[in-house]
Design an enzyme around this catalytic site. Structure first.
Site, PDB file in Angstrom:
ATOM      1  N   ASP A  51       0.813  -1.216   0.000  1.00  0.00           N
ATOM      2  CA  ASP A  51       0.000   0.000   0.000  1.00  0.00           C
ATOM      3  C   ASP A  51       0.848   1.267   0.000  1.00  0.00           C
ATOM      4  OD1 ASP A  51      -2.114  -1.732   0.232  1.00  0.00           O
ATOM      5  OD2 ASP A  51      -2.968  -0.815   2.026  1.00  0.00           O
ATOM      6  N   ASP A  52       0.234   2.340  -0.491  1.00  0.00           N
ATOM      7  CA  ASP A  52       0.651   3.735  -0.295  1.00  0.00           C
ATOM      8  C   ASP A  52       1.723   4.235  -1.251  1.00  0.00           C
ATOM      9  OD1 ASP A  52      -1.119   3.489   1.766  1.00  0.00           O
ATOM     10  OD2 ASP A  52       0.345   3.788   3.380  1.00  0.00           O
ATOM     11  N   HIS A 102      -5.974   3.093  -4.545  1.00  0.00           N
ATOM     12  CA  HIS A 102      -5.931   3.309  -3.089  1.00  0.00           C
ATOM     13  C   HIS A 102      -6.260   4.766  -2.753  1.00  0.00           C
ATOM     14  CE1 HIS A 102      -4.994   1.957   0.905  1.00  0.00           C
ATOM     15  NE2 HIS A 102      -3.887   2.661   1.039  1.00  0.00           N
ATOM     16  N   HIS A 106      -5.150   9.506  -0.164  1.00  0.00           N
ATOM     17  CA  HIS A 106      -5.114   8.640   1.025  1.00  0.00           C
ATOM     18  C   HIS A 106      -6.078   9.138   2.102  1.00  0.00           C
ATOM     19  CE1 HIS A 106      -3.328   6.043   4.218  1.00  0.00           C
ATOM     20  NE2 HIS A 106      -3.050   5.279   3.165  1.00  0.00           N
ATOM     21  N   HIS A 199       3.589  -2.457   3.093  1.00  0.00           N
ATOM     22  CA  HIS A 199       3.611  -1.098   2.558  1.00  0.00           C
ATOM     23  C   HIS A 199       4.929  -0.837   1.826  1.00  0.00           C
ATOM     24  CE1 HIS A 199       0.503  -0.893   5.646  1.00  0.00           C
ATOM     25  NE2 HIS A 199       0.031   0.186   5.041  1.00  0.00           N
TER      26      HIS A 199
END
Length: 243
Positions: A51-52, A102, A106, A199
């Site tokens: 993620d991210d 995603h 955020h 991540h």
């Protein structure tokens, strides 16, 4: 006690109050196929998700490791970083990984928000990815794993399947808990069909990269095939509907 409950209900109705909406739990969304936490089955397949990102400082060495161990992964990317680092996204696609949505900034959806904000967060990232890859992403993961009915329906409206992660495979690597803790979380709990949460954007920390140097060869040694989330879902669907 029954009289009290009944009396309270009548009072609420007379005062114009309505009962809160019944809680829709994991079983409700899994049965409807609206959220996927994991895809258990007989096949020794497992999905690594990141993620991210993208964030070249960590994403690039992660890609190097995945390539070394012939592993595929799913990257849930943030739109602002997609625009900053398009070449890293291009590499993810070129090497057979999956890129998924995603949100753009955020934003957490733990509470209901203006539907236009939710739609914008999804659509802007979709447009950024389509401009780079030429393809629409199919999977969506809400930041923090926060979701509600409004968000689920908006994601569906735009053709997304919402994907979270196996509850026993939340590595908390974003906290930089130590390399061995990340390794132990994955390896001590590995099961067929797991969706593992990692991540590739953890500023000033290379713990996830270092952990992968131990996780990947061990999963491979145990006979696991590391696939994208979509491959995991497709494998399940093929088993359930072979014809």
């Amino acid at each position: 006690m029954r009289r009290f409950v009944l009396g309270a209900a009548v009072t609420a109705l007379l005062c114009g109050f309505t009962a809160p909406e019944a809680t829709k739990d994991r079983a409700y969304y899994e049965k409807r196929g609206e959220i996927i936490w994991e895809v258990p089955g007989e096949s020794k397949k497992i999905a690594l998700t990141f993620d991210d990102g993208p964030y070249p400082v960590t994403t690039e060495p992660i890609l190097d490791l995945l390539k070394e161990y012939h592993a595929k992964a799913t990257f849930f990317v943030v739109g602002t970083r997609v625009e900053q680092f398009p070449e890293t996204v291009k590499r993810e696609i070129a090497e057979g990984h999956e890129v998924a949505n995603h949100t753009f900034n955020h934003i957490y959806f733990q509470q209901k928000k203006n539907s236009e904000v939710m739609q914008s967060e999804i659509v802007r990232t979709e447009e950024a990815l389509e401009q780079i890859t030429g393809k629409k992403p199919l999977l969506f993961r809400p930041p923090g794993g926060f979701y509600n009915e409004q968000m689920i329906q908006i994601a569906k409206k735009y053709g997304y399947t919402t994907v979270l992660w196996s509850w026993h495979q939340d590595t908390n690597d974003w906290r930089s808990p130590g390399v061995q803790k990340i390794v132990n979380k994955v390896l001590k709990n590995a099961r067929n069909g797991d969706i593992i949460l990692l991540h590739d954007y953890v500023p000033r920390s290379m713990q996830t990269v270092e952990a992968l140097k131990l996780i990947l060869p061990e999963l491979q040694k145990r006979g696991y095939e590391m696939v994208t989330v979509s491959d995991l879902i497709h494998n399940r669907d093929s088993v359930l509907n072979p014809y």
